[in-house]
Design a protein around this motif. Sequence first.
Motif, PDB file in Angstrom:
ATOM      1  N   VAL A 125      40.653  43.222  30.642  1.00  0.00           N
ATOM      2  CA  VAL A 125      41.449  42.121  31.162  1.00  0.00           C
ATOM      3  C   VAL A 125      40.513  40.939  31.387  1.00  0.00           C
ATOM      4  CG1 VAL A 125      42.975  41.328  33.015  1.00  0.00           C
ATOM      5  CG2 VAL A 125      42.991  43.743  32.320  1.00  0.00           C
ATOM      6  N   MET A 126      40.815  39.819  30.715  1.00  0.00           N
ATOM      7  CA  MET A 126      39.965  38.632  30.756  1.00  0.00           C
ATOM      8  C   MET A 126      40.707  37.468  31.413  1.00  0.00           C
ATOM      9  SD  MET A 126      37.253  39.693  28.894  1.00  0.00           S
ATOM     10  CE  MET A 126      36.410  38.168  28.557  1.00  0.00           C
ATOM     11  N   VAL A 127      39.913  36.576  32.023  1.00  0.00           N
ATOM     12  CA  VAL A 127      40.452  35.365  32.620  1.00  0.00           C
ATOM     13  C   VAL A 127      39.452  34.241  32.374  1.00  0.00           C
ATOM     14  CG1 VAL A 127      39.450  35.798  34.902  1.00  0.00           C
ATOM     15  CG2 VAL A 127      41.500  34.409  34.711  1.00  0.00           C
ATOM     16  N   SER A 128      39.946  33.032  32.238  1.00  0.00           N
ATOM     17  CA  SER A 128      39.066  31.886  32.059  1.00  0.00           C
ATOM     18  C   SER A 128      38.779  31.277  33.428  1.00  0.00           C
ATOM     19  CB  SER A 128      39.721  30.841  31.147  1.00  0.00           C
ATOM     20  OG  SER A 128      38.869  29.733  30.986  1.00  0.00           O
ATOM     21  N   GLU A 129      37.479  31.181  33.759  1.00  0.00           N
ATOM     22  CA  GLU A 129      37.045  30.554  35.014  1.00  0.00           C
ATOM     23  C   GLU A 129      36.050  29.454  34.682  1.00  0.00           C
ATOM     24  OE1 GLU A 129      35.282  33.418  37.658  1.00  0.00           O
ATOM     25  OE2 GLU A 129      37.215  34.291  38.167  1.00  0.00           O
ATOM     26  N   SER A 130      36.378  28.244  35.057  1.00  0.00           N
ATOM     27  CA  SER A 130      35.486  27.096  34.817  1.00  0.00           C
ATOM     28  C   SER A 130      35.034  27.025  33.366  1.00  0.00           C
ATOM     29  CB  SER A 130      34.270  27.167  35.747  1.00  0.00           C
ATOM     30  OG  SER A 130      34.669  27.207  37.090  1.00  0.00           O
ATOM     31  N   GLY A 131      35.960  27.298  32.454  1.00  0.00           N
ATOM     32  CA  GLY A 131      35.673  27.187  31.032  1.00  0.00           C
ATOM     33  C   GLY A 131      34.912  28.350  30.430  1.00  0.00           C
ATOM     34  N   GLN A 132      34.706  29.435  31.190  1.00  0.00           N
ATOM     35  CA  GLN A 132      34.016  30.608  30.671  1.00  0.00           C
ATOM     36  C   GLN A 132      34.902  31.832  30.837  1.00  0.00           C
ATOM     37  OE1 GLN A 132      30.332  30.857  32.812  1.00  0.00           O
ATOM     38  NE2 GLN A 132      29.320  29.465  31.400  1.00  0.00           N
ATOM     39  N   TRP A 133      34.854  32.730  29.838  1.00  0.00           N
ATOM     40  CA  TRP A 133      35.626  33.960  29.919  1.00  0.00           C
ATOM     41  C   TRP A 133      34.924  34.960  30.822  1.00  0.00           C
ATOM     42  CZ3 TRP A 133      40.456  34.068  28.794  1.00  0.00           C
ATOM     43  CH2 TRP A 133      40.961  33.181  27.836  1.00  0.00           C
ATOM     44  N   LYS A 134      35.697  35.547  31.719  1.00  0.00           N
ATOM     45  CA  LYS A 134      35.184  36.542  32.664  1.00  0.00           C
ATOM     46  C   LYS A 134      36.052  37.791  32.598  1.00  0.00           C
ATOM     47  CE  LYS A 134      32.227  33.623  34.533  1.00  0.00           C
ATOM     48  NZ  LYS A 134      30.852  33.835  34.876  1.00  0.00           N
TER      49      LYS A 134
END
Length: 92
Positions: free
Chosen positions: A70-79
């Motif tokens: 499960v991925m999410v974009s945080e401040s333009g980076q994938w986490k």
Amino acid sequence: MALERATADPNSLVASSSREQVGTGAGDGLPPGSKIEVNENSWAPDGVGGGIIEATVSSPGRPSTTFVVVMVSESGQWKVVASMPVEGGPIG
């Protein structure tokens, strides 16, 4: 591409929402020499800026394991928010 970098610095890929639970142990399942192969065709967006993707981890002396990540974009980076092994190998 973010997941493929996990072998070099796995803690940098932990989403802020998962940081307390993971701590500094993100690399515990990635011994030296591990490789991550991402199935880009498996990407399924969630409609709110993240999604799930399939990745297979190969580590020396261990059987390969496929995960749904499960991925999410945080401040333009994938986490990474979470991962779960897939029984029986790749799903896509």
